[in-house]
Design a protein around this motif. Structure first.
Motif, PDB file in Angstrom:
ATOM      1  N   UNK A   1       0.999  -1.083   0.127  1.00  0.00           N
ATOM      2  CA  UNK A   1       0.000   0.082  -0.077  1.00  0.00           C
ATOM      3  C   UNK A   1       0.951   1.334   0.074  1.00  0.00           C
ATOM      4  N   UNK A   2       0.605   2.386  -0.929  1.00  0.00           N
ATOM      5  CA  UNK A   2       1.169   3.495  -0.924  1.00  0.00           C
ATOM      6  C   UNK A   2       0.990   4.203   0.539  1.00  0.00           C
ATOM      7  N   UNK A   3       2.369   4.818   0.998  1.00  0.00           N
ATOM      8  CA  UNK A   3       2.487   5.764   2.019  1.00  0.00           C
ATOM      9  C   UNK A   3       1.326   6.708   2.346  1.00  0.00           C
ATOM     10  N   UNK A   4       0.938   7.423   1.297  1.00  0.00           N
ATOM     11  CA  UNK A   4      -0.094   8.424   1.688  1.00  0.00           C
ATOM     12  C   UNK A   4      -1.465   7.810   1.627  1.00  0.00           C
ATOM     13  N   UNK A   5      -1.677   6.629   1.071  1.00  0.00           N
ATOM     14  CA  UNK A   5      -2.981   6.042   1.241  1.00  0.00           C
ATOM     15  C   UNK A   5      -3.045   5.512   2.890  1.00  0.00           C
ATOM     16  N   UNK A 296       4.469   5.657  14.187  1.00  0.00           N
ATOM     17  CA  UNK A 296       3.885   5.166  12.964  1.00  0.00           C
ATOM     18  C   UNK A 296       4.074   6.157  11.722  1.00  0.00           C
ATOM     19  N   UNK A 297       4.565   7.267  11.870  1.00  0.00           N
ATOM     20  CA  UNK A 297       4.793   8.421  10.936  1.00  0.00           C
ATOM     21  C   UNK A 297       5.997   7.953  10.235  1.00  0.00           C
ATOM     22  N   UNK A 298       6.986   7.870  11.232  1.00  0.00           N
ATOM     23  CA  UNK A 298       8.339   7.417  10.736  1.00  0.00           C
ATOM     24  C   UNK A 298       8.556   6.025   9.989  1.00  0.00           C
TER      25      UNK A 298
END
Length: 325
Positions: A1-5, A296-298
């Motif tokens: 899955x894409x990071x932005x999604x 989670x963001x990292x």
């Protein structure tokens, strides 16, 4: 899955949960201000704003000014108002249409488009109908997510966001009641704000005191809005995302380690010791929510920097030099 999604789905879960919890809390506070003349509107409003992490204004507050700030404001940072949270959830859903269902998008889009009319009605008739509408739409969203999304990584990110936001909101509610007497009616207000009043009364046969309320909201294993239940749900979702729920070496990711530690500290805590250093324990849980979000963001959401081929750069530089000669 894409990071932005993945990031969009995570924040959709958080923002919808934030709108729902904020609507519940504000609805209970508004009813309290209308029904109990002994309650100071300014003090109650400032307490609620502190719970939600909003800086109170200098002027005196009443029910209407409180509702403007908490429900209708479009200037609050990070979607702390109800309108702001729903707007942010819709924007994230619009950018992740390929990984959400049509029903979820239509639910969020319809909710957002109806806010202006609902707000005008609330200013004439009172905020209760607006807040009930938000609670109902959040429940519809949760039902559509459960019934229309595959149990894949996207669904897990959404559930993870919802669980972490729920922990944060319940912690904020409990922090607002630290220091209250054991028989204070504020504990009933807290249970109603969390949607837990009826379930609590059935669990404890109507007996109400501060220790049992804190025990229920922190440690209950069956109530979906308790902190322990939400931590365990977030931990399970993260285990599934790691694709190694039974790893031999234990928690390998920072977010997984933080959630596991917070859950285990509650799981093996003696219920009778809950009121001891409660404020410190709640502050630690609130910090855990922030740290988990950053971890989670990292780990999932920050895309890698662009890397170009070194040979290509060297060749283009050579061509330029030859052209100049």
């Amino acid at each position: 899955m894409l990071a932005r999604n993945a990031e969009s789905l995570y924040w959709i879960g958080r923002y919808v949960e934030r709108a729902d919890d904020t609507a519940r809390i504000l609805d209970v506070t508004v009813h309290q201000l209308l029904e109990d003349s002994n309650v100071d509107p300014d003090q109650a409003s400032r307490t609620l704003l502190r719970v939600l992490g909003i800086e109170p204004p200098a002027e005196r507050l009443d029910m209407w000014s409180l509702t403007d700030i908490v429900a209708f404001s479009r200037d609050t940072y990070g979607g702390t108002s109800i309108v702001g949270a729903i707007s942010a959830a819709r924007e994230n859903a619009r950018g992740a249409r390929e990984v959400t269902s049509t029903e979820i998008w239509e639910c969020l889009n319809t909710t957002y488009n109806a806010l202006a009319e609902r707000e005008r009605t609330a200013r004439r008739l009172g905020p209760h109908q607006f807040l009930s509408y938000v609670e109902g739409r959040a429940a519809m969203f949760a039902g559509l997510a459960d019934s229309t999304l595959s149990r894949d990584d996207g669904y897990r990110f959404m559930v993870l966001g919802r669980a972490i936001e729920r922990v944060d909101m319940i912690v904020r509610l409990l922090l607002s009641r630290v220091g209250d007497s054991g028989s204070s009616p504020a504990w009933v207000t807290l249970l109603r704000s969390a949607g837990a009043h009826d379930t609590y009364l059935r669990t404890y046969r109507g007996a109400l005191d501060a220790g049992r309320v804190v025990e229920f909201m922190l440690l209950d294993r069956l109530f979906p809005r308790s902190i322990f239940y939400s931590l365990r749900l977030a931990e399970h979702s993260l285990d599934e995302l790691q694709n190694s729920p039974h790893s031999r070496v234990g928690a390998t990711a920072e977010a997984q380690r933080l959630l596991g530690r917070a859950r285990s500290e509650l799981e093996f805590l003696q219920p009778g010791a809950l009121l001891e250093s409660l404020e410190m324990r709640l502050a630690a849980l609130q910090k855990t929510c922030r740290d988990v979000g950053e971890a989670l963001a990292l780990q999932y959401f920050h895309s890698a920097p662009w890397v170009g081929w070194t040979d290509a750069g060297r060749s283009s530089a050579l061509v330029i030099e030859e052209g100049e000669l």
